[in-house]
Design a protein around this motif. Structure first.
Motif, PDB file in Angstrom:
ATOM      1  N   VAL A   1      -5.262  -6.009  -4.339  1.00  0.00           N
ATOM      2  CA  VAL A   1      -4.322  -5.398  -3.423  1.00  0.00           C
ATOM      3  C   VAL A   1      -3.115  -4.932  -4.212  1.00  0.00           C
ATOM      4  CG1 VAL A   1      -2.799  -5.802  -1.457  1.00  0.00           C
ATOM      5  CG2 VAL A   1      -5.051  -6.856  -1.514  1.00  0.00           C
ATOM      6  N   LEU A   2      -2.721  -3.684  -3.994  1.00  0.00           N
ATOM      7  CA  LEU A   2      -1.529  -3.125  -4.615  1.00  0.00           C
ATOM      8  C   LEU A   2      -0.621  -2.626  -3.497  1.00  0.00           C
ATOM      9  CD1 LEU A   2       0.060  -2.103  -7.110  1.00  0.00           C
ATOM     10  CD2 LEU A   2      -1.250   0.014  -6.906  1.00  0.00           C
ATOM     11  N   GLN A   3       0.636  -2.992  -3.541  1.00  0.00           N
ATOM     12  CA  GLN A   3       1.603  -2.586  -2.526  1.00  0.00           C
ATOM     13  C   GLN A   3       2.716  -1.785  -3.176  1.00  0.00           C
ATOM     14  OE1 GLN A   3       3.358  -5.801  -0.309  1.00  0.00           O
ATOM     15  NE2 GLN A   3       5.093  -4.552   0.314  1.00  0.00           N
ATOM     16  N   ILE A  30      -0.356   0.508   1.014  1.00  0.00           N
ATOM     17  CA  ILE A  30      -1.165  -0.638   0.616  1.00  0.00           C
ATOM     18  C   ILE A  30      -2.514  -0.101   0.145  1.00  0.00           C
ATOM     19  CG2 ILE A  30      -2.206  -2.797   1.392  1.00  0.00           C
ATOM     20  CD1 ILE A  30       0.149  -2.168   3.739  1.00  0.00           C
ATOM     21  N   PHE A  31      -2.874  -0.427  -1.083  1.00  0.00           N
ATOM     22  CA  PHE A  31      -4.133   0.019  -1.667  1.00  0.00           C
ATOM     23  C   PHE A  31      -5.009  -1.209  -1.892  1.00  0.00           C
ATOM     24  CE2 PHE A  31      -0.758   2.891  -2.923  1.00  0.00           C
ATOM     25  CZ  PHE A  31      -1.268   4.115  -2.508  1.00  0.00           C
ATOM     26  N   LEU A  32      -6.229  -1.167  -1.382  1.00  0.00           N
ATOM     27  CA  LEU A  32      -7.128  -2.315  -1.425  1.00  0.00           C
ATOM     28  C   LEU A  32      -8.332  -2.039  -2.314  1.00  0.00           C
ATOM     29  CD1 LEU A  32      -7.207  -3.015   2.425  1.00  0.00           C
ATOM     30  CD2 LEU A  32      -5.719  -4.078   0.726  1.00  0.00           C
ATOM     31  N   SER A  33      -8.875  -3.089  -2.876  1.00  0.00           N
ATOM     32  CA  SER A  33     -10.131  -2.961  -3.620  1.00  0.00           C
ATOM     33  C   SER A  33     -11.279  -2.975  -2.627  1.00  0.00           C
ATOM     34  CB  SER A  33     -10.275  -4.106  -4.616  1.00  0.00           C
ATOM     35  OG  SER A  33     -10.404  -5.334  -3.919  1.00  0.00           O
ATOM     36  N   ASP A  34     -12.453  -2.631  -3.080  1.00  0.00           N
ATOM     37  CA  ASP A  34     -13.630  -2.599  -2.204  1.00  0.00           C
ATOM     38  C   ASP A  34     -14.009  -3.974  -1.690  1.00  0.00           C
ATOM     39  OD1 ASP A  34     -13.793   0.114  -2.497  1.00  0.00           O
ATOM     40  OD2 ASP A  34     -15.215   0.015  -4.160  1.00  0.00           O
ATOM     41  N   LYS A  40     -11.528   1.548   4.863  1.00  0.00           N
ATOM     42  CA  LYS A  40     -10.680   2.430   4.068  1.00  0.00           C
ATOM     43  C   LYS A  40     -10.087   1.644   2.906  1.00  0.00           C
ATOM     44  CE  LYS A  40      -7.531   4.513   6.438  1.00  0.00           C
ATOM     45  NZ  LYS A  40      -6.537   5.003   7.392  1.00  0.00           N
ATOM     46  N   SER A  41      -9.610   2.359   1.895  1.00  0.00           N
ATOM     47  CA  SER A  41      -9.017   1.669   0.748  1.00  0.00           C
ATOM     48  C   SER A  41      -7.500   1.814   0.683  1.00  0.00           C
ATOM     49  CB  SER A  41      -9.627   2.189  -0.550  1.00  0.00           C
ATOM     50  OG  SER A  41      -9.339   3.566  -0.693  1.00  0.00           O
ATOM     51  N   SER A  42      -6.903   2.627   1.576  1.00  0.00           N
ATOM     52  CA  SER A  42      -5.449   2.760   1.561  1.00  0.00           C
ATOM     53  C   SER A  42      -4.910   2.880   2.982  1.00  0.00           C
ATOM     54  CB  SER A  42      -5.008   3.960   0.724  1.00  0.00           C
ATOM     55  OG  SER A  42      -5.449   5.158   1.299  1.00  0.00           O
ATOM     56  N   PHE A  43      -3.733   2.299   3.190  1.00  0.00           N
ATOM     57  CA  PHE A  43      -3.066   2.316   4.483  1.00  0.00           C
ATOM     58  C   PHE A  43      -1.589   2.611   4.249  1.00  0.00           C
ATOM     59  CE2 PHE A  43      -6.743  -0.364   4.834  1.00  0.00           C
ATOM     60  CZ  PHE A  43      -7.292  -0.017   6.060  1.00  0.00           C
ATOM     61  N   HIS A  44      -0.987   3.376   5.164  1.00  0.00           N
ATOM     62  CA  HIS A  44       0.398   3.804   4.986  1.00  0.00           C
ATOM     63  C   HIS A  44       1.151   3.666   6.305  1.00  0.00           C
ATOM     64  CE1 HIS A  44      -1.080   5.583   1.258  1.00  0.00           C
ATOM     65  NE2 HIS A  44      -2.073   6.046   1.995  1.00  0.00           N
TER      66      HIS A  44
END
Length: 135
Positions: A1-3, A30-34, A40-44
């Motif tokens: 997870v990257l924020q 927020i960027f997520l790994s699989d 989805k892999s990103s949320f804003h």
């Protein structure tokens, strides 16, 4: 997870009312790994917060919209045990400081979310009463 959460805060003194306030806008990515299991892999989302300080009282109000997962708000990172996608919300609270270390807070939060296996949105509200002590 990257924020990634850039924000901007400004302080001001409202006209005709005592005390002071601050206003913050924040953009959360927020960027997520699989391996997290989301489709989805990103949320804003974007949020706006205003705090009004008057004597021993602090009034807080926050509104946000967009898609968020893992409960990322106020520069924090809270991981819930669900894969709900939070869509929008509003919250406010009133805090009273008895001393610099002892406080009491009453707050209400209303959110709209979509659950992991649901096709329709769910609405919920949460009333919080807290006592706090800072060391």
């Amino acid at each position: 997870v990257l924020q990634f959460s850039p924000h901007f805060t400004t302080y001001f003194y409202p006209i005709l009312v005592p005390g002071y306030a601050d206003f913050t806008t924040r953009y959360n990515s927020i960027f997520l790994s699989d391996s997290t299991g989301f489709d989805k892999s990103s949320f804003h989302n974007i949020e706006a917060t205003i705090n009004y300080y008057f004597g021993s009282f602090v009034f807080n109000s926050r509104i946000w919209t967009g898609e968020s997962v893992l409960g990322v708000f106020d520069s924090g990172h809270v991981i819930y045990n669900s894969k709900d996608i939070l869509k929008t919300g509003i919250a406010s609270s009133l805090t009273y400081y008895f001393t610099k270390q002892l406080s009491s807070t009453v707050g209400y939060q209303y959110q709209i979310l979509r659950g992991e296996s649901e096709t329709a949105d769910t609405n919920f509200g949460k009333l919080t009463i807290m006592a706090g002590y800072s060391f």
